[in-house]
Write an enzyme that holds these catalytic residues in place. Structure first.
Site, PDB file in Angstrom:
ATOM      1  N   ARG A 241       3.695  15.810  20.966  1.00  0.00           N
ATOM      2  CA  ARG A 241       4.347  14.763  20.191  1.00  0.00           C
ATOM      3  C   ARG A 241       5.860  15.211  20.251  1.00  0.00           C
ATOM      4  NH1 ARG A 241       4.102  12.342  15.071  1.00  0.00           N
ATOM      5  NH2 ARG A 241       6.174  11.282  14.696  1.00  0.00           N
ATOM      6  N   ARG A 255       2.937   6.885  20.340  1.00  0.00           N
ATOM      7  CA  ARG A 255       2.745   8.569  20.174  1.00  0.00           C
ATOM      8  C   ARG A 255       1.496   9.055  20.493  1.00  0.00           C
ATOM      9  NH1 ARG A 255       5.468   8.416  15.067  1.00  0.00           N
ATOM     10  NH2 ARG A 255       6.607   6.933  15.850  1.00  0.00           N
ATOM     11  N   ASP A 258       0.109  11.544  15.555  1.00  0.00           N
ATOM     12  CA  ASP A 258       1.004  11.341  14.223  1.00  0.00           C
ATOM     13  C   ASP A 258      -0.147  11.936  13.065  1.00  0.00           C
ATOM     14  OD1 ASP A 258       2.838  10.711  12.748  1.00  0.00           O
ATOM     15  OD2 ASP A 258       2.137   8.938  12.065  1.00  0.00           O
ATOM     16  N   ASP A 260       0.093  12.457   9.089  1.00  0.00           N
ATOM     17  CA  ASP A 260       0.862  12.005   7.757  1.00  0.00           C
ATOM     18  C   ASP A 260      -0.029  12.892   6.594  1.00  0.00           C
ATOM     19  OD1 ASP A 260       2.889  10.957   8.900  1.00  0.00           O
ATOM     20  OD2 ASP A 260       2.027   8.921   8.550  1.00  0.00           O
TER      21      ASP A 260
END
Length: 325
Positions: A241, A255, A258, A260
């Site tokens: 990333r 991407r 990811d 979160d």
């Protein structure tokens, strides 16, 4: 330590305020109340004074986030236990902190008398950690929390956190599985639940990017929110990333991975590096729908996740990977 080498400087944070659920009575844990914390750190910031470089001193931003997470996290019966937990967590957060003084104020304590404040103060230094490394208390078991264990052997409260994973570059299914494996291999992290993988249309960002694969997992951890953030970003980096516009990343663009942090216990955190609960999670069907597959009874910020999911614009586009066309 000689008097000439002993740290003589201090950093103070005064009046850090948040809602917590600490107290002996059931209604205190159920309804919560305001707690205020003052922190003094004994450090040596001569190097920072000369260099004017943040790397040469203790970040009071991270200390403030650690304290806020402690206030809003797993409940203790006694504010003495909360003060002990915070003092030890602060000392463990940065070896440059020689000592700390933590005062926990409980201005809404359930007393029949008229009063302004109730407070306790814990003064701890690195010698206290060495002399009694297992002294920290876990939260009240009646509150439904499970004590964790850090690598040094000092028990601390485990916090349940929800993470959302996404990928639309490369072998995305393999990437998601690899990221979960990396989390499972992280000290002080246990993966509790995993949602099925979903295929979702991109939301925001360039329109010509590939579909995403998304997954939601629940973990139990004794890492602080900032420690967990650093670990998730390290896993992103391990999967190539390139974070940030300066590295060519497009906002909401394609991407490789990811991760979160959607929620961290009951914590509410707002800083330059981390916001919890995630500020856009309630509008993201690609997060909420897989979350309901994993936990149909889940709540986010007091509302059922299933209810929030139905109100999202992309609700109908989220499909289990094995059923996707």
């Amino acid at each position: 330590m000689s008097s000439r080498s002993r740290p003589r400087d201090s950093i103070r944070l005064t009046g850090l305020t948040a809602t917590g659920h600490h107290g002996v009575f059931d209604f205190e844990k159920r309804e919560g109340q305001t707690f205020r914390v003052d922190v003094e750190l004994t450090v040596d910031f001569r190097a920072a004074g000369r260099s004017d470089d943040l790397a040469d001193t203790v970040s009071y931003v991270e200390i403030a986030e650690l304290v806020q997470a402690g206030i809003t996290g797993a409940p203790f019966d006694l504010i003495e236990a909360l003060a002990e937990h915070l003092a030890r967590a602060i000392l463990r957060s940065d070896e440059r902190i020689a000592a700390t003084e933590v005062t926990v104020h409980k201005p809404q304590a359930p007393l029949p008398q008229s009063f302004q404040d109730v407070s306790v103060t814990a003064r701890r230094d690195r010698a206290d950690l060495l002399a009694d490394p297992a002294a920290e208390l876990a939260p009240n078991p009646a509150a439904g929390q499970t004590p964790g264990q850090d690598p040094a052997g000092a028990p601390g409260p485990e916090v349940a956190a929800v993470l959302a994973l996404g990928s639309n570059l490369g072998e995305s299914a393999v990437t998601l599985a690899s990221a979960v494996t990396a989390l499972e291999g992280t000290q002080r992290v246990r993966v509790l639940k995993q949602s099925p993988v979903a295929r979702t249309s991109p939301v925001g960002g360039p329109a010509d990017q590939p579909d995403f694969l998304n997954q939601v997992i629940e973990i139990a951890t004794t890492l602080s929110p900032q420690e967990l953030l650093r670990r998730t970003q390290a896993i992103e980096a391990e999967h190539h990333r390139a974070r940030g516009a300066e590295n060519g990343e497009i906002r909401w663009g394609p991407r490789t991975l990811d991760i979160d942090i959607i929620s961290y216990g009951q914590a509410r955190i707002s800083s330059e590096t981390l916001q919890v609960p995630h500020p856009r999670a309630a509008q993201r069907g690609f997060v909420l729908v897989p979350w309901t597959w994993m936990d149909p009874q889940a709540h986010l910020a007091g509302r059922p996740v299933a209810e929030l999911a139905r109100d999202t614009a992309d609700f109908d586009t989220v499909q289990p990977l094995e059923h996707a066309p």
